[in-house]
Design a protein around this motif. Structure first.
Motif, PDB file in Angstrom:
ATOM      1  N   MET A 192      17.070 -15.282  -1.536  1.00 55.68           N
ATOM      2  CA  MET A 192      16.502 -13.972  -1.904  1.00 55.68           C
ATOM      3  C   MET A 192      15.590 -13.399  -0.812  1.00 55.68           C
ATOM      4  O   MET A 192      15.280 -12.200  -0.816  1.00 55.68           O
ATOM      5  N   THR A 193      15.149 -14.258   0.104  1.00 59.85           N
ATOM      6  CA  THR A 193      14.172 -13.816   1.111  1.00 59.85           C
ATOM      7  C   THR A 193      14.631 -12.580   1.898  1.00 59.85           C
ATOM      8  O   THR A 193      13.877 -11.599   1.988  1.00 59.85           O
ATOM      9  N   PRO A 194      15.863 -12.564   2.446  1.00 60.49           N
ATOM     10  CA  PRO A 194      16.246 -11.365   3.212  1.00 60.49           C
ATOM     11  C   PRO A 194      16.272 -10.109   2.346  1.00 60.49           C
ATOM     12  O   PRO A 194      15.856  -9.037   2.804  1.00 60.49           O
ATOM     13  N   VAL A 195      16.706 -10.241   1.109  1.00 54.85           N
ATOM     14  CA  VAL A 195      16.764  -9.073   0.221  1.00 54.85           C
ATOM     15  C   VAL A 195      15.346  -8.531   0.000  1.00 54.85           C
ATOM     16  O   VAL A 195      15.071  -7.330   0.118  1.00 54.85           O
ATOM     17  N   PHE A 196      14.447  -9.450  -0.301  1.00 54.35           N
ATOM     18  CA  PHE A 196      13.055  -9.071  -0.598  1.00 54.35           C
ATOM     19  C   PHE A 196      12.353  -8.525   0.645  1.00 54.35           C
ATOM     20  O   PHE A 196      11.748  -7.443   0.619  1.00 54.35           O
TER      21      PHE A 196
END
Ligand SMILES: Cc1ncc(COP(=O)(O)O)c(C=O)c1O
Length: 463
Positions: free
Chosen positions: A359-363
């Protein structure tokens, strides 16, 4: 006492009886609090039935959201089997033994895997214990002068007398007659606010490391016992240190035999995309504090990792004194331990750390999309923690006059749009959602934030 006419009867009851923590006490008498009555996944629901995405996971802590039935079940089971027991004077119970073993197996460094864990009920108590151990250890090894602890501007370590003193946030000291003696302060590794014009992040890190060493030499290395730092400073404004900062700080601590306390109360258990922030930032602490996400915040519990070296010295000293004179009635409470064990099991089964990484890149890209906005001076984050810092003049890095309350307005608008966020000192808007958040939910969170930002821009223009 006056309360808003629109406040619910529960809110009225609350303001008539409740002394609120971290609140403007006069303002809340007028405004009345938002009353939350239920949780559902990453959302909470107020007493009028309105739903909010909890963009802060409460206080950086409800990692599994607000309705994980397995944790409720683990708590119920433990309450029925053994609701309370302690670990003083030759006693223990099965759940604290099991959790200790589990935590040691997860420890991020060999020195901590060779150590022990000591339990408390909050981040403050865990850090307070670490502060006391700096003293106990140095007395135990015959260096009674080596007691001062260095902490940082904008650090947040808790609210006890010692940990509020360690914290570098002025309102935590004012009127409380803090800090106490023996706490020293060094600068905050926040390039956006404190790097000089034209100073590269690595040069800024070098300057901070030089400042630390100069302070140690000025005070006398034999008088400095510890240094405390959060891998990412949370309450200070989600401050991500510049590259090489910890690489430069740690050898100085080693050179002068200064114990490194890593405060992982926010970063412990997955927030940064590793189980511990110490892994993300390659830290080798002597003491490491955890709390919050250890139980997904369902039950109060904190755990302090103590390296083998410190434990052994304390054990020798306690043998000669007759007892190690520290512990809480609720240290290692069975309920907290049972819920922690179930939480850690869920993290493994559902691969929560891997989920955070996914989820890090999305966030982070979702936040970065606001980087060009005229009201935003800086956007930063790691893993599933991040912030935007508002600016009146982004090129000059000039903040708004705090009296205008721009950040407070923005979070009120976000709340109207069904998103709970938090404003930190200096109009910094923090994000720290439950770790179970999905891609679609992150997108929805950013959409609601964008609406609040638009409202704020219109308000500032007087539209
Ligand atoms: C980094 C850090 N340390 C310590 C604490 C204090 O924890 P508690 O509020 O559980 O006492 C907090 C609380 O937010 C924190 O963020």
């Amino acid at each position: 006492m006056t309360v808003s006419t629109t406040a619910s009867s529960l809110a009225r009851k609350d303001v008539a009886n409740h002394f609120h923590p971290y609140t403007n006490l006069r303002a809340i008498e007028q405004d009345a609090p938002l009353i939350i009555v239920e949780g559902d996944g990453i959302e909470v629901i107020d007493d009028a039935g309105k739903r909010y995405i909890e963009g802060m996971a409460g206080l950086w802590c409800a990692s599994l959201g607000f309705s994980e039935k397995r944790l409720a079940e683990a708590a119920r089971r433990q309450m029925e089997v053994l609701p309370y027991y302690h670990s003083f004077s030759g006693k223990a119970h099965n759940v604290v033994a099991e959790l200790s073993e589990k935590l040691i197996s997860l420890a991020p460094t060999p020195a901590l895997r060779d150590g022990r864990v000591i339990f408390a009920n909050s981040g403050s108590e865990a850090n307070d214990t670490a502060f006391k151990l700096v003293r106990y250890y140095h007395n135990a090894i015959g260096k009674p002068q080596k007691k001062k602890v260095i902490a940082r501007v904008k650090g947040y370590h808790g609210v006890t007398v010692a940990t509020a003193s360690l914290s570098g946030i002025p309102m935590m000291h004012q009127h409380f007659d803090l800090p106490i003696d023996g706490v020293l302060r060094v600068g905050c590794p926040h390039p956006y606010q404190f790097a000089q014009d034209g100073e590269a992040p690595e040069q800024f890190a070098t300057r901070l490391a030089e400042e630390l060493e100069a302070l140690i030499l000025k005070e006398g290395p034999d008088t400095i016992g510890g240094f405390i730092a959060e891998p990412i400073q949370g309450a200070g404004g989600v401050i991500v240190p510049p590259p090489t900062y910890f690489e430069k700080i740690q050898p100085i601590l080693k050179k002068y035999d200064i114990l490194f306390i890593a405060d992982e109360v926010i970063t412990g258990f997955g927030r940064t995309g590793n189980l511990f922030g110490s892994q993300t930032f390659k830290l080798e602490p002597d003491l490491l504090t955890t709390a919050k996400m250890i139980t997904s915040a369902y039950v109060p519990l904190s755990a302090l990792y103590v390296s083998g070296k410190i434990y052994q010295a304390c054990a020798d000293a306690s043998a000669s004194l007759g007892v190690f004179g520290h512990g809480y009635t609720y240290s290692g409470h069975p309920l907290g331990c049972a819920v922690a064990l179930e939480t850690l099991k869920i993290y493994e089964e559902r691969q929560i750390v891997e989920h955070v990484r996914a989820m890090t890149p999305v966030f982070q890209q979702g936040l970065q999309a606001f980087a060009g906005h005229p009201l935003i001076g800086d956007v930063r984050g790691v893993g599933l923690i991040g912030a935007v810092e508002l600016a009146e003049d982004r090129t000059a890095r000039k903040p708004f006059d705090p009296k205008r309350g721009v950040g407070a307005y923005l979070v009120r608008r976000a709340q109207e749009h069904g998103l709970i966020l938090r404003v930190m000192g200096g109009d910094i808007i923090a994000f720290s959602p439950p770790l179970i958040i999905t891609e679609a939910q992150i997108t929805e969170m950013m959409t609601r934030f964008a609406r609040a930002l638009d409202d704020t821009a219109s308000w500032l223009k007087g539209v």
